[in-house]
Structure formats: C-alpha cells, structure tokens
Write a protein that holds these residues in place. Sequence first.
Motif, short mmCIF file in Angstrom:
data_model
loop_
_atom_site.label_atom_id
_atom_site.label_comp_id
_atom_site.label_asym_id
_atom_site.label_seq_id
_atom_site.Cartn_x
_atom_site.Cartn_y
_atom_site.Cartn_z
N ILE A 72 0.86 -1.18 0.00
CA ILE A 72 0.00 0.00 0.00
C ILE A 72 0.90 1.23 0.00
N VAL A 73 0.66 2.15 -0.94
CA VAL A 73 1.49 3.34 -1.09
C VAL A 73 0.56 4.56 -1.21
N PRO A 74 0.74 5.58 -0.34
CA PRO A 74 1.65 5.61 0.81
C PRO A 74 1.12 4.73 1.94
N LYS A 75 2.02 4.27 2.81
CA LYS A 75 1.60 3.40 3.91
C LYS A 75 1.11 4.26 5.05
N VAL A 76 -0.17 4.55 5.03
CA VAL A 76 -0.81 5.39 6.05
C VAL A 76 -1.95 4.59 6.67
N PRO A 77 -2.39 4.97 7.86
CA PRO A 77 -3.55 4.29 8.44
C PRO A 77 -4.78 4.42 7.54
N CYS A 78 -5.52 3.33 7.41
CA CYS A 78 -6.76 3.33 6.63
C CYS A 78 -7.93 3.15 7.59
N PHE A 79 -8.89 4.06 7.51
CA PHE A 79 -10.01 4.10 8.45
C PHE A 79 -11.28 3.60 7.79
N ILE A 80 -11.96 2.69 8.47
CA ILE A 80 -13.24 2.15 7.98
C ILE A 80 -14.25 2.26 9.12
N VAL A 81 -15.42 2.80 8.84
CA VAL A 81 -16.44 2.91 9.88
C VAL A 81 -17.73 2.25 9.40
N LYS A 82 -18.33 1.46 10.29
CA LYS A 82 -19.64 0.86 10.04
C LYS A 82 -20.56 1.34 11.16
N LYS A 83 -21.55 2.12 10.78
CA LYS A 83 -22.46 2.71 11.76
C LYS A 83 -23.70 1.85 11.94
N ASN A 84 -24.51 2.22 12.95
CA ASN A 84 -25.78 1.52 13.23
C ASN A 84 -25.58 0.03 13.47
N GLN A 85 -24.53 -0.30 14.21
CA GLN A 85 -24.26 -1.69 14.56
C GLN A 85 -24.88 -2.03 15.92
N VAL A 86 -24.87 -3.31 16.24
CA VAL A 86 -25.39 -3.80 17.53
C VAL A 86 -24.27 -4.58 18.21
N LEU A 87 -24.03 -4.28 19.48
CA LEU A 87 -23.05 -5.04 20.27
C LEU A 87 -23.79 -5.87 21.31
N LEU A 88 -23.61 -7.18 21.25
CA LEU A 88 -24.18 -8.08 22.25
C LEU A 88 -23.07 -8.62 23.13
N LYS A 89 -23.28 -8.57 24.44
CA LYS A 89 -22.35 -9.18 25.38
C LYS A 89 -23.11 -10.29 26.11
N LEU A 90 -22.67 -11.53 25.91
CA LEU A 90 -23.35 -12.70 26.46
C LEU A 90 -22.48 -13.31 27.55
N SER A 91 -23.11 -13.74 28.61
CA SER A 91 -22.40 -14.50 29.65
C SER A 91 -23.30 -15.61 30.14
N SER A 92 -22.70 -16.67 30.66
CA SER A 92 -23.48 -17.82 31.11
C SER A 92 -24.22 -17.48 32.40
N LEU A 93 -25.41 -18.03 32.54
CA LEU A 93 -26.23 -17.73 33.71
C LEU A 93 -25.65 -18.33 34.98
N ASP A 94 -24.89 -19.42 34.85
CA ASP A 94 -24.37 -20.11 36.03
C ASP A 94 -22.85 -19.99 36.16
N PHE A 95 -22.26 -19.02 35.45
CA PHE A 95 -20.81 -18.78 35.48
C PHE A 95 -20.00 -19.96 34.93
N SER A 96 -20.64 -20.85 34.18
CA SER A 96 -19.89 -21.92 33.52
C SER A 96 -19.20 -21.36 32.29
N PHE A 97 -18.22 -22.11 31.79
CA PHE A 97 -17.47 -21.66 30.62
C PHE A 97 -18.37 -21.60 29.39
N ILE A 98 -18.10 -20.60 28.55
CA ILE A 98 -18.71 -20.59 27.22
C ILE A 98 -17.74 -21.29 26.28
N VAL A 99 -18.11 -22.49 25.88
CA VAL A 99 -17.21 -23.34 25.10
C VAL A 99 -17.82 -23.64 23.74
#
Length: 416
Positions: A294-321
């Motif tokens: 890539i020339v010139p080698k500069v940071p390339c910025f990409i944005v995706k708006k209107n996304q959804v972030l889900l954070k899931l955890s187990s109800l009984d603190f068991s491993f998510i495998v």
Amino acid sequence: MRVFKFGGASVKDGDAVRNVVRVLQEVGYKDTLVVISAMGKTTNAMENVVECYFNDKNGINAAIQEVADYHNGILVNLFENPKHPIYGQVKDLFDEVKGFLVWNKSPKYGFVYDQVVGYGELLSTTIISAYLNEVGLVNTWLDVRNLIKTDNTYRDAQVNWERTQQEVAAKIDRSKLNITQGFLGSDDNNFTTTLGREGSDYTAAILAYCLNAESVTIWKDVPGVLNADPRNFDTAQLLEQISYREAIELAFYGASVIHPKTLQPLQRKEIPLHVKSFLNPKDMGTTVGKGIGIVPKVPCFIVKKNQVLLKLSSLDFSFIVEDNISEIFKLLADHRLKVDLIQNSAISFSVCLDNKFKGLPLLLEELKKKFKVVCHEDVSLFTIRHFDDDAVKSLQNGKSVLVEQRGKETVQLVVK
C-alpha cells in the motif's frame, strides 16, 4: 484489450453522458470494452416497480412512468431530432417490461426482480451506444446476457466460467469499441439473472478475465481509492497503489473500495485494476495489482455505523465453550445477523452485528433463554488498518470504547 466501467453516477444525465464521450476521447477507445450501469438511481426506481407488482398493483404504471420520464428527459437532452430511432428503441424496452408483468406467472420475488430490474442497464447502454454513434464514436452494442452465463440463483447468480469463456471468445470483436451492461447474466433458459449489488464492477472483472485484458478501469466521482471516507474523515488522502490482498482485506472490514468478488478473477490472471476520476481522467488515480503493498503506507479508516453489540455471559458462570458458541452462531445465521467482530473469554462472548435484516428482536428472545444478555444498539465499529497510536487516539477521543481488539496490522474499536 482494456475494460472500462462507468457507474450510475457517471451517466446520470445528459451532461454526464457527454462527459463519458470526453473521457473516451482523452484516454482513447480503441480495443476497448465499456461496461455501463443503470443511469443514476434507476436501479432503486426499478426495485420500486417490483415492490408495486407484489404489493400495490395499482401503482405499477405510475412507477414505470417515473422511470420512463427520467430516461425521456435524458433522450431529449441528447438527441435533438424527435424522430431519431432511439426513441422507438427505448419505448420498446418499456413495453417489454410492461409485457412481462402482464404475462408472468411466477410468484418468486427473486425471479421477477431480475427480469424487471435488469432493464435499467439495457436502457442506459442502448441510449449511450446510440449517442456515441451519433457523435462519431462508432461502437458495437452487446447484450451481456449472451456473454455471461450463470446458474438460476436469482439476485446473486453464480457464474458458469467455462460457458462464459466460450461465449466471450465467440462474440466479442476485440478490434472494436464495444458497449455492454454491468450487473446482468442469463441462465440456461435464457432468463435474466443479476450478480448482486455492485455487480457491474464484477461484470467488468469477469469479462476482463475471459478476454485476458490488459487492465480494468473503474471510473468514479472521486480521485481514486482513499484511505478513509471523506464524509466521515476530514483528512482522507489518495492511495496510489494497493495490492490485491490489501484491497481484499479492506473490503472484508467494510471499506467501500472494491468488492472481493471483483478482485478475485483479476488476481488470478494478474490483471491490474485502476480506479480513476471521470472528472479528471488524466490524473493518476489508484492502481490495485500484484504484491505492491500500500502506497503511501498510512492508516486506513473504515467505519460501520448503526451496529449492535451483544455481550453474552453464562447464567451459572460456567465456561462458554464450543457447544455454546456453535449454538450462538446458528441463531445468528437463522435470524440473518451478519457478524463483524467477535471477542470471547472463559465466561463471556461479545459480538458486533449488522442488523440490516431486522432479526434482532427474535434473536434476543432466543438468547435470553440461555444467557445473560447486554445489548448496545446504534454503536459504531471502527477499523484501522496499519494503525499507529495517533490514529487510535483520534478515534477514542470523546467516545466511550465498549470493545477494543488489536492484531499486528489492524485495530478494531466498538464505540458509543
């Protein structure tokens, strides 16, 4: 032979069509195949015709007339003689659309979509081919449906490469200026198929591959490929060179550079892809090719708006495998949510999603049966390729960072 592709913005009105003539005169048009998209927003307007066919029969004629009026306005602007044969040719194409909607018996949306929406490209190329002939750029109009043969997966057809190669070899005279359509193909029954949105770029690549073309040039209203979307970043700059691999990486993360489908056939035969401005055709633009980083080698910025972030955890603190993760991904697929980022630990799993098919409410119902769920809607996913500390700080400034993930070349931030 060279392959040029002009998109909808480059042929949106009479002045834009005249500019296509100027571009061809400036850069030459000998031994050239020109792929042209539907004019302006015609694809959207034809999609409205299809919607009326299924949901508002009384609105069909008005929806078609809107498209006809738009194209007739361009005809009047380009052709002074009201008796020019092009007026009859365009009328015939609209009569074909109306005729299909009367005799069609198929209830399948995808089939009807392809038969109707594909007329946008047939209209644009018919008009532009006639205008080029009118001003002395003698050309041959080709129906791309006779060249690109596909299966019958309507709206996302898969190319039959062997048959397409045979048809292209038999039907394209390389010594002439040829005009054809993007986006379209045909199946074994000669029904029209489409290659998916952004399919015109892919068309250019398919034909270039079959022709062993010297190069492909995509003509756009920007100077070339930029390191960021100027609508979101003030300091966007031109990338002069990008490797095929780098362009595919950028596209994977959501950059509207070039679709990976377009790059793959070009990469196989090492055909360079140029992205240039139809406003300044002699400017350098961007070249995508083999192994040039890539020339010139500069940071390339990409944005995706209107996304959804889900954070899931187990109800009984068991491993998510593996079993849990497999079940989560099945639910995501069932409800058509596209995964853009994942991050997991022993007892939690975070995933950033694109909810364009609106499957989130039903997905949440299912997930809450087995997991504790925290849902953040309307977040943005920023990706920086070739990041440095200043680039990361510029995105973090004043924003709440919900997830951060770093690799050797890439950092991703989910921010609120």
